[in-house]
Write a protein that holds these residues in place. Structure first.
Motif, PDB file in Angstrom:
ATOM      1  N   PRO A 169       0.850  -1.195   0.000  1.00  0.00           N
ATOM      2  CA  PRO A 169       0.000   0.000   0.000  1.00  0.00           C
ATOM      3  C   PRO A 169       0.885   1.244   0.000  1.00  0.00           C
ATOM      4  CG  PRO A 169      -0.561  -1.523   1.797  1.00  0.00           C
ATOM      5  CD  PRO A 169       0.762  -1.939   1.257  1.00  0.00           C
ATOM      6  N   GLN A 170       0.526   2.243  -0.820  1.00  0.00           N
ATOM      7  CA  GLN A 170       1.358   3.432  -0.969  1.00  0.00           C
ATOM      8  C   GLN A 170       0.542   4.710  -0.814  1.00  0.00           C
ATOM      9  OE1 GLN A 170       2.982   1.407  -4.741  1.00  0.00           O
ATOM     10  NE2 GLN A 170       4.434   3.059  -4.341  1.00  0.00           N
ATOM     11  N   THR A 171       0.591   5.283   0.378  1.00  0.00           N
ATOM     12  CA  THR A 171      -0.025   6.585   0.599  1.00  0.00           C
ATOM     13  C   THR A 171       0.621   7.632  -0.292  1.00  0.00           C
ATOM     14  OG1 THR A 171      -0.527   6.015   2.892  1.00  0.00           O
ATOM     15  CG2 THR A 171      -0.537   8.345   2.341  1.00  0.00           C
ATOM     16  N   ALA A 172       1.910   7.450  -0.592  1.00  0.00           N
ATOM     17  CA  ALA A 172       2.652   8.426  -1.398  1.00  0.00           C
ATOM     18  C   ALA A 172       1.976   8.687  -2.739  1.00  0.00           C
ATOM     19  CB  ALA A 172       4.084   7.942  -1.620  1.00  0.00           C
ATOM     20  N   LEU A 173       1.363   7.677  -3.341  1.00  0.00           N
ATOM     21  CA  LEU A 173       0.724   7.868  -4.638  1.00  0.00           C
ATOM     22  C   LEU A 173      -0.462   8.817  -4.542  1.00  0.00           C
ATOM     23  CD1 LEU A 173       0.861   4.232  -6.064  1.00  0.00           C
ATOM     24  CD2 LEU A 173       2.420   6.146  -6.517  1.00  0.00           C
ATOM     25  N   GLY A 174      -1.115   8.818  -3.390  1.00  0.00           N
ATOM     26  CA  GLY A 174      -2.242   9.715  -3.190  1.00  0.00           C
ATOM     27  C   GLY A 174      -1.848  11.176  -3.141  1.00  0.00           C
ATOM     28  N   CYS A 175      -0.562  11.452  -3.053  1.00  0.00           N
ATOM     29  CA  CYS A 175      -0.082  12.840  -3.017  1.00  0.00           C
ATOM     30  C   CYS A 175      -0.027  13.469  -4.402  1.00  0.00           C
ATOM     31  CB  CYS A 175       1.303  12.895  -2.374  1.00  0.00           C
ATOM     32  SG  CYS A 175       1.318  12.440  -0.625  1.00  0.00           S
ATOM     33  N   TYR A 176      -0.298  12.674  -5.442  1.00  0.00           N
ATOM     34  CA  TYR A 176      -0.202  13.169  -6.818  1.00  0.00           C
ATOM     35  C   TYR A 176      -1.494  12.888  -7.575  1.00  0.00           C
ATOM     36  CZ  TYR A 176       4.683  13.219  -5.437  1.00  0.00           C
ATOM     37  OH  TYR A 176       5.849  13.458  -4.758  1.00  0.00           O
ATOM     38  N   SER A 177      -2.606  13.152  -6.909  1.00  0.00           N
ATOM     39  CA  SER A 177      -3.900  12.759  -7.472  1.00  0.00           C
ATOM     40  C   SER A 177      -4.223  13.474  -8.781  1.00  0.00           C
ATOM     41  CB  SER A 177      -5.007  13.012  -6.443  1.00  0.00           C
ATOM     42  OG  SER A 177      -5.001  14.369  -6.030  1.00  0.00           O
ATOM     43  N   ASP A 178      -3.913  14.772  -8.887  1.00  0.00           N
ATOM     44  CA  ASP A 178      -4.211  15.498 -10.127  1.00  0.00           C
ATOM     45  C   ASP A 178      -3.415  14.937 -11.296  1.00  0.00           C
ATOM     46  OD1 ASP A 178      -6.021  17.134  -8.897  1.00  0.00           O
ATOM     47  OD2 ASP A 178      -4.731  18.912  -8.829  1.00  0.00           O
ATOM     48  N   THR A 179      -2.148  14.647 -11.068  1.00  0.00           N
ATOM     49  CA  THR A 179      -1.304  14.072 -12.121  1.00  0.00           C
ATOM     50  C   THR A 179      -1.861  12.737 -12.584  1.00  0.00           C
ATOM     51  OG1 THR A 179       0.682  15.157 -11.245  1.00  0.00           O
ATOM     52  CG2 THR A 179       1.013  13.246 -12.666  1.00  0.00           C
ATOM     53  N   ILE A 180      -2.263  11.899 -11.634  1.00  0.00           N
ATOM     54  CA  ILE A 180      -2.779  10.577 -11.981  1.00  0.00           C
ATOM     55  C   ILE A 180      -4.109  10.680 -12.723  1.00  0.00           C
ATOM     56  CG2 ILE A 180      -3.698   8.432 -10.995  1.00  0.00           C
ATOM     57  CD1 ILE A 180      -1.503   8.662  -8.834  1.00  0.00           C
ATOM     58  N   ARG A 181      -5.004  11.542 -12.241  1.00  0.00           N
ATOM     59  CA  ARG A 181      -6.295  11.698 -12.931  1.00  0.00           C
ATOM     60  C   ARG A 181      -6.094  12.203 -14.357  1.00  0.00           C
ATOM     61  NH1 ARG A 181      -8.626  13.056  -7.737  1.00  0.00           N
ATOM     62  NH2 ARG A 181      -7.688  15.128  -7.929  1.00  0.00           N
ATOM     63  N   GLU A 182      -5.208  13.180 -14.513  1.00  0.00           N
ATOM     64  CA  GLU A 182      -4.963  13.737 -15.844  1.00  0.00           C
ATOM     65  C   GLU A 182      -4.359  12.691 -16.773  1.00  0.00           C
ATOM     66  OE1 GLU A 182      -2.363  17.330 -17.982  1.00  0.00           O
ATOM     67  OE2 GLU A 182      -2.601  17.278 -15.795  1.00  0.00           O
ATOM     68  N   GLU A 183      -3.401  11.934 -16.277  1.00  0.00           N
ATOM     69  CA  GLU A 183      -2.710  10.935 -17.107  1.00  0.00           C
ATOM     70  C   GLU A 183      -3.647   9.810 -17.525  1.00  0.00           C
ATOM     71  OE1 GLU A 183       0.666   9.713 -19.163  1.00  0.00           O
ATOM     72  OE2 GLU A 183       0.405  11.546 -17.986  1.00  0.00           O
ATOM     73  N   LEU A 184      -4.607   9.457 -16.655  1.00  0.00           N
ATOM     74  CA  LEU A 184      -5.492   8.323 -16.927  1.00  0.00           C
ATOM     75  C   LEU A 184      -6.886   8.742 -17.389  1.00  0.00           C
ATOM     76  CD1 LEU A 184      -4.587   5.993 -13.904  1.00  0.00           C
ATOM     77  CD2 LEU A 184      -3.597   6.007 -16.210  1.00  0.00           C
ATOM     78  N   GLY A 185      -7.145  10.036 -17.432  1.00  0.00           N
ATOM     79  CA  GLY A 185      -8.455  10.511 -17.866  1.00  0.00           C
ATOM     80  C   GLY A 185      -9.571  10.172 -16.899  1.00  0.00           C
ATOM     81  N   ILE A 186      -9.314  10.332 -15.618  1.00  0.00           N
ATOM     82  CA  ILE A 186     -10.289   9.994 -14.575  1.00  0.00           C
ATOM     83  C   ILE A 186     -11.033  11.251 -14.139  1.00  0.00           C
ATOM     84  CG2 ILE A 186     -10.538   9.127 -12.208  1.00  0.00           C
ATOM     85  CD1 ILE A 186      -8.103   7.344 -12.789  1.00  0.00           C
ATOM     86  N   ASP A 187     -12.336  11.131 -13.946  1.00  0.00           N
ATOM     87  CA  ASP A 187     -13.182  12.266 -13.577  1.00  0.00           C
ATOM     88  C   ASP A 187     -12.730  12.865 -12.236  1.00  0.00           C
ATOM     89  OD1 ASP A 187     -15.657  13.613 -12.316  1.00  0.00           O
ATOM     90  OD2 ASP A 187     -16.304  13.210 -14.374  1.00  0.00           O
ATOM     91  N   PRO A 188     -12.653  14.186 -12.148  1.00  0.00           N
ATOM     92  CA  PRO A 188     -12.221  14.851 -10.906  1.00  0.00           C
ATOM     93  C   PRO A 188     -13.118  14.580  -9.698  1.00  0.00           C
ATOM     94  CG  PRO A 188     -12.127  16.373 -12.753  1.00  0.00           C
ATOM     95  CD  PRO A 188     -12.837  15.141 -13.245  1.00  0.00           C
TER      96      PRO A 188
END
Length: 225
Positions: A169-188
């Motif tokens: 489990p990686q809490t660290a990934l949750g620190c870059y939510s905008d980058t991940i949503r933009e890269e994967l096309g996920i609804d805000p």
């Protein structure tokens, strides 16, 4: 997985893996793990988890985007988190875990360059062939939904172990939510709680060989009779 593998064995075998072989998990095994996770409990059976599995070239592109965001200081968590908010025994446990991990991989306390490099391995998914990103809808103060996501994640992690796989489990990934949503096309409207990198762990790697102790039952449980 051995058919005789007991639940207690699975629980004790599971621990956070931080180095993986690059080859992907077979599709049928991945679906079996996800089917197990789908049986997780949730408040009023709402099943609020929205899980995005990223693999292959898309995972590599996501990693590059995350590393670039980190280099630029573009930290965009959906939920606040700071280890500095912990105190007392909780802070002691955090320090113990960090010290054990860095010692296992041969990084000295005052070697800040290597510590940063080790930290950025989160954004490379520790070499895992897959990462599961756990998104959730916003509902009220989000606490109940986050609890549901936690139960889903635990079922997922235990199923990975039972199938001879490993995850972290990686809490660290949750620190870059905008980058991940933009890269994967996920609804805000969907918020990222954390991610789980997973695959076949390299058990010979030092990062997967150390263990940390867990608190005794009497430190966490109070019986009222």
């Amino acid at each position: 997985m051995s058919e005789s593998m007991l639940f207690s064995d699975v629980v004790r075998k599971r621990h956070s893996m931080r180095n993986f072989f690059p080859y992907p998990v077979k599709e049928e095994i991945l679906h079996s793990v996800l089917e197990d996770a789908q049986l997780s409990p949730s408040n009023c059976n709402t099943q609020p988890w929205q899980t995005h599995i990223v693999s292959g070239s898309k995972k590599e592109a996501l990693s590059k985007a995350l590393l670039a965001a980190d280099e630029a200081g573009q930290v965009t968590p959906d939920f606040s988190f700071s280890i500095d908010d912990f105190s007392g025994i909780y802070r002691e446990r955090y320090k113990e875990q960090g010290a054990a991990y860095y010692q296992a991989i041969g990084v000295k306390r005052d070697d800040y360059d290597l510590r940063r490099e080790a930290s950025r391995r989160n954004l490379e998914f520790f070499g895992a062939p897959h990462v599961a990103l756990l998104f959730m809808p916003e509902v009220g103060d989000n606490v109940r939904v986050a609890g549901d996501i936690g139960m889903y994640a635990q079922t997922l992690l235990l199923s990975l172990t039972a199938h001879g796989l490993g995850g972290v489990p990686q809490t660290a990934l949750g620190c870059y939510s905008d980058t991940i949503r933009e890269e994967l096309g996920i609804d805000p409207s969907l918020k990222l709680l954390f991610g789980i990198s997973f695959g076949y762990p390299d058990m010979n790697h030092p990062a997967n060989q150390y263990r940390i102790k867990k608190a005794l039952i009497n430190e966490s449980v109070t019986f009222h009779r």
